[in-house]
Design an enzyme around this catalytic site. Sequence first.
Site, mmCIF file in Angstrom:
data_model
loop_
_atom_site.group_PDB
_atom_site.id
_atom_site.type_symbol
_atom_site.label_atom_id
_atom_site.label_comp_id
_atom_site.label_asym_id
_atom_site.label_seq_id
_atom_site.Cartn_x
_atom_site.Cartn_y
_atom_site.Cartn_z
ATOM 1 N N LYS A 81 -6.642 1.471 -1.612
ATOM 2 C CA LYS A 81 -6.110 1.811 -2.935
ATOM 3 C C LYS A 81 -6.728 0.968 -4.048
ATOM 4 O O LYS A 81 -6.219 0.949 -5.174
ATOM 5 C CB LYS A 81 -4.583 1.642 -2.943
ATOM 6 C CG LYS A 81 -3.847 2.568 -1.976
ATOM 7 C CD LYS A 81 -3.989 4.033 -2.374
ATOM 8 C CE LYS A 81 -3.273 4.950 -1.394
ATOM 9 N NZ LYS A 81 -3.338 6.380 -1.797
ATOM 10 N N HIS A 87 0.312 10.166 5.830
ATOM 11 C CA HIS A 87 -0.744 11.155 6.071
ATOM 12 C C HIS A 87 -1.017 11.371 7.562
ATOM 13 O O HIS A 87 -1.636 12.369 7.924
ATOM 14 C CB HIS A 87 -2.030 10.727 5.382
ATOM 15 C CG HIS A 87 -2.096 11.062 3.928
ATOM 16 N ND1 HIS A 87 -1.883 12.332 3.433
ATOM 17 C CD2 HIS A 87 -2.370 10.285 2.833
ATOM 18 C CE1 HIS A 87 -2.010 12.328 2.123
ATOM 19 N NE2 HIS A 87 -2.298 11.105 1.729
ATOM 20 N N SER A 133 -2.769 10.114 -5.906
ATOM 21 C CA SER A 133 -2.914 8.718 -6.324
ATOM 22 C C SER A 133 -3.822 8.573 -7.538
ATOM 23 O O SER A 133 -3.577 7.732 -8.409
ATOM 24 C CB SER A 133 -3.454 7.884 -5.162
ATOM 25 O OG SER A 133 -2.542 7.861 -4.101
ATOM 26 N N HIS A 154 1.016 15.415 0.439
ATOM 27 C CA HIS A 154 1.913 14.911 -0.588
ATOM 28 C C HIS A 154 3.022 15.925 -0.839
ATOM 29 O O HIS A 154 2.919 17.087 -0.431
ATOM 30 C CB HIS A 154 1.146 14.662 -1.892
ATOM 31 C CG HIS A 154 0.075 13.620 -1.770
ATOM 32 N ND1 HIS A 154 -0.875 13.397 -2.755
ATOM 33 C CD2 HIS A 154 -0.205 12.741 -0.775
ATOM 34 C CE1 HIS A 154 -1.676 12.421 -2.371
ATOM 35 N NE2 HIS A 154 -1.296 12.011 -1.167
ATOM 36 N N ARG A 159 -12.484 15.138 -7.552
ATOM 37 C CA ARG A 159 -12.030 13.739 -7.469
ATOM 38 C C ARG A 159 -13.163 12.876 -6.938
ATOM 39 O O ARG A 159 -13.785 13.195 -5.923
ATOM 40 C CB ARG A 159 -10.790 13.636 -6.584
ATOM 41 C CG ARG A 159 -10.285 12.211 -6.457
ATOM 42 C CD ARG A 159 -8.884 12.176 -5.897
ATOM 43 N NE ARG A 159 -8.624 10.927 -5.215
ATOM 44 C CZ ARG A 159 -7.477 10.600 -4.649
ATOM 45 N NH1 ARG A 159 -6.479 11.454 -4.687
ATOM 46 N NH2 ARG A 159 -7.322 9.462 -4.039
ATOM 47 N N ASP A 212 3.569 6.716 -7.160
ATOM 48 C CA ASP A 212 2.626 7.614 -7.832
ATOM 49 C C ASP A 212 2.808 9.064 -7.420
ATOM 50 O O ASP A 212 2.397 9.976 -8.134
ATOM 51 C CB ASP A 212 1.186 7.172 -7.565
ATOM 52 C CG ASP A 212 0.902 6.958 -6.084
ATOM 53 O OD1 ASP A 212 1.856 7.004 -5.259
ATOM 54 O OD2 ASP A 212 -0.267 6.740 -5.738
ATOM 55 N N HIS A 213 3.410 9.308 -6.264
ATOM 56 C CA HIS A 213 3.665 10.660 -5.754
ATOM 57 C C HIS A 213 4.486 10.525 -4.482
ATOM 58 O O HIS A 213 4.669 9.420 -3.955
ATOM 59 C CB HIS A 213 2.358 11.411 -5.463
ATOM 60 C CG HIS A 213 1.466 10.701 -4.484
ATOM 61 N ND1 HIS A 213 1.669 10.742 -3.122
ATOM 62 C CD2 HIS A 213 0.377 9.916 -4.676
ATOM 63 C CE1 HIS A 213 0.749 10.019 -2.514
ATOM 64 N NE2 HIS A 213 -0.052 9.498 -3.432
ATOM 65 N N ASP A 248 -4.222 16.621 3.176
ATOM 66 C CA ASP A 248 -3.447 17.099 2.035
ATOM 67 C C ASP A 248 -2.987 18.537 2.244
ATOM 68 O O ASP A 248 -2.401 19.151 1.343
ATOM 69 C CB ASP A 248 -4.273 16.996 0.749
ATOM 70 C CG ASP A 248 -4.552 15.555 0.357
ATOM 71 O OD1 ASP A 248 -3.630 14.729 0.479
ATOM 72 O OD2 ASP A 248 -5.685 15.245 -0.035
ATOM 73 N N ASP A 292 2.101 6.148 1.872
ATOM 74 C CA ASP A 292 1.140 7.243 1.715
ATOM 75 C C ASP A 292 0.190 7.341 2.905
ATOM 76 O O ASP A 292 0.074 8.394 3.528
ATOM 77 C CB ASP A 292 0.341 7.049 0.427
ATOM 78 C CG ASP A 292 -0.581 8.232 0.143
ATOM 79 O OD1 ASP A 292 -0.147 9.387 0.354
ATOM 80 O OD2 ASP A 292 -1.719 8.021 -0.288
ATOM 81 N N ASP A 329 3.114 3.447 -2.967
ATOM 82 C CA ASP A 329 2.303 4.662 -2.921
ATOM 83 C C ASP A 329 2.867 5.660 -1.906
ATOM 84 O O ASP A 329 3.076 5.318 -0.740
ATOM 85 C CB ASP A 329 0.868 4.285 -2.530
ATOM 86 C CG ASP A 329 -0.153 5.238 -3.109
ATOM 87 O OD1 ASP A 329 -0.136 6.408 -2.703
ATOM 88 O OD2 ASP A 329 -0.946 4.809 -3.965
#
Length: 501
Positions: A322, A392, A60, A448, A258, A429-430, A154, A388, A10
């Site tokens: 996750k 962050h 994600s 991201h 989301r 995933d990114h 983000d 991930d 991730d």
Amino acid sequence: MKKVALIVLDGWGVGENKENNAIYMAKPKFFNHLITNYPNTKLQASGELVGLPKGQIGGSEVGHLTMGAGRVLEESLTKINNTFSNLSSNNTILQIPTFQQFIKNAQQRPAHLVGLISTSGVHAHIQHLFSLLKVMKQQKCLSPNIHFISDGRDTSTQSGIVFAQQLLQLINLLNYGKVVSLSGRFFAMDRDNNLDRTKKAVLNILRESKPVQTYKLIRAFENSYQQKITDEFIEPVIVDQYYFGVNNDEPFFFFNFRADRMRQLITMLKQKLPNNPFFTITRYDDNYPYKVIFDKEKVDVTLGKIISDHKLSQLRAAETEKAPHVTYFFNGGTNIVYKGEHRIICSSNKIKHDVMPEMKAKKITDNIINFVTKKHPDFILANYANSDMVGHTGNFPAIITAIQTLDHELERLCSKLIKNKYICVITADHGNSDIAYNPITKEINTAHTLNPVPFIIYSPDNKYQLKPTTTISFGLSDIAGTVLDLMEIEKPKENFNSMLK
């Protein structure tokens, strides 16, 4: 039939080999060995190839949803953008019955608008709030109360004050609405059962915190920055001294599209406000009774369902950070557990992830190895969150440790799986850790990235070949079809494209 393990790193993007790329700087020996010696390509994980607007970073939720669906879906961000873009068309939001009901409620009682105010487009988008305010004013709704959740995860870490200024400008222009509370997403958007954080955000919205601290919105941001507290971690605070809490029957509108990081907040709020009507911009849970404005595209056929329909077993493994992604999102945005599907989810640490960047990577590997030894599942989906979640934080040394830990666990897991005749498919995933800071300004990057992600096939006999491509024309939607081909399972006639030659 072949056994396959789909291993998601991730937040592991493919960036330039520069000093601000923590993955490159960590020198992941095993990962680099795979890239050098086994079939691999790059996949698009953002923008139109995952159903998002052009240039929009992936996430994600979108990533795992697209991987599991085997096709590109119209994501909520795209659908909401299109509906709000032309309020004079027949496709306007005013034609949606549940939104008409919200407007009616908001004309009778002042509404409370709750959500992340940010331009990231991962959980919400500031333009949706702006459009909502304009429509409400046009429809003669009572002036609403806005509960500002700041990002800084983000988006850049001190961008919240800019978004606050933009919102206040619109409020002044419309002479409509007021921001009454502020909370960092660390509190308001926790998803890992840190209910003490959620409670702080809820009590602030209700104005039941003791003692009540009141600052003007911009001053609240400035105070936090002076204390070196970034947007994500701003303590819940009241920003309107004339706001006295929530009254019976006042409607709530949650504009995060989301779902996963809104469930704790909305559940705790509803316990406090059983008589207040709740509206959500998308469906947060199949079991919630709240009115939904935009229902998500239904995904009837997923990779997990196909495997289950063939009477094969599967394992989903991750840590709680996750867990929704390897279950709910990978299964098409539903809470279904397929026949033959097993889940092993270990609890994430309750501290900031740069304090312990190893996270639960070792435990996840141990869990999978133990399960494989006993049960031999036909398909494995594993998610390692380190790149991930530590990415962050923007803490470069911690990200390096996270990547090196992940590389070690990847080698340990793959070695065991290869011995047990599994084909290992490694992807992401990114992006995230591939751009850890701005190389010019040195400002840390916690968001991201738009970079593509790796796709590697590591098999005992190394016999597979991928279709050649001169551009990055494959996306996350092409993973499911490739996995089915590797497992030698017949693919559905529609979608599920394979990258195998």
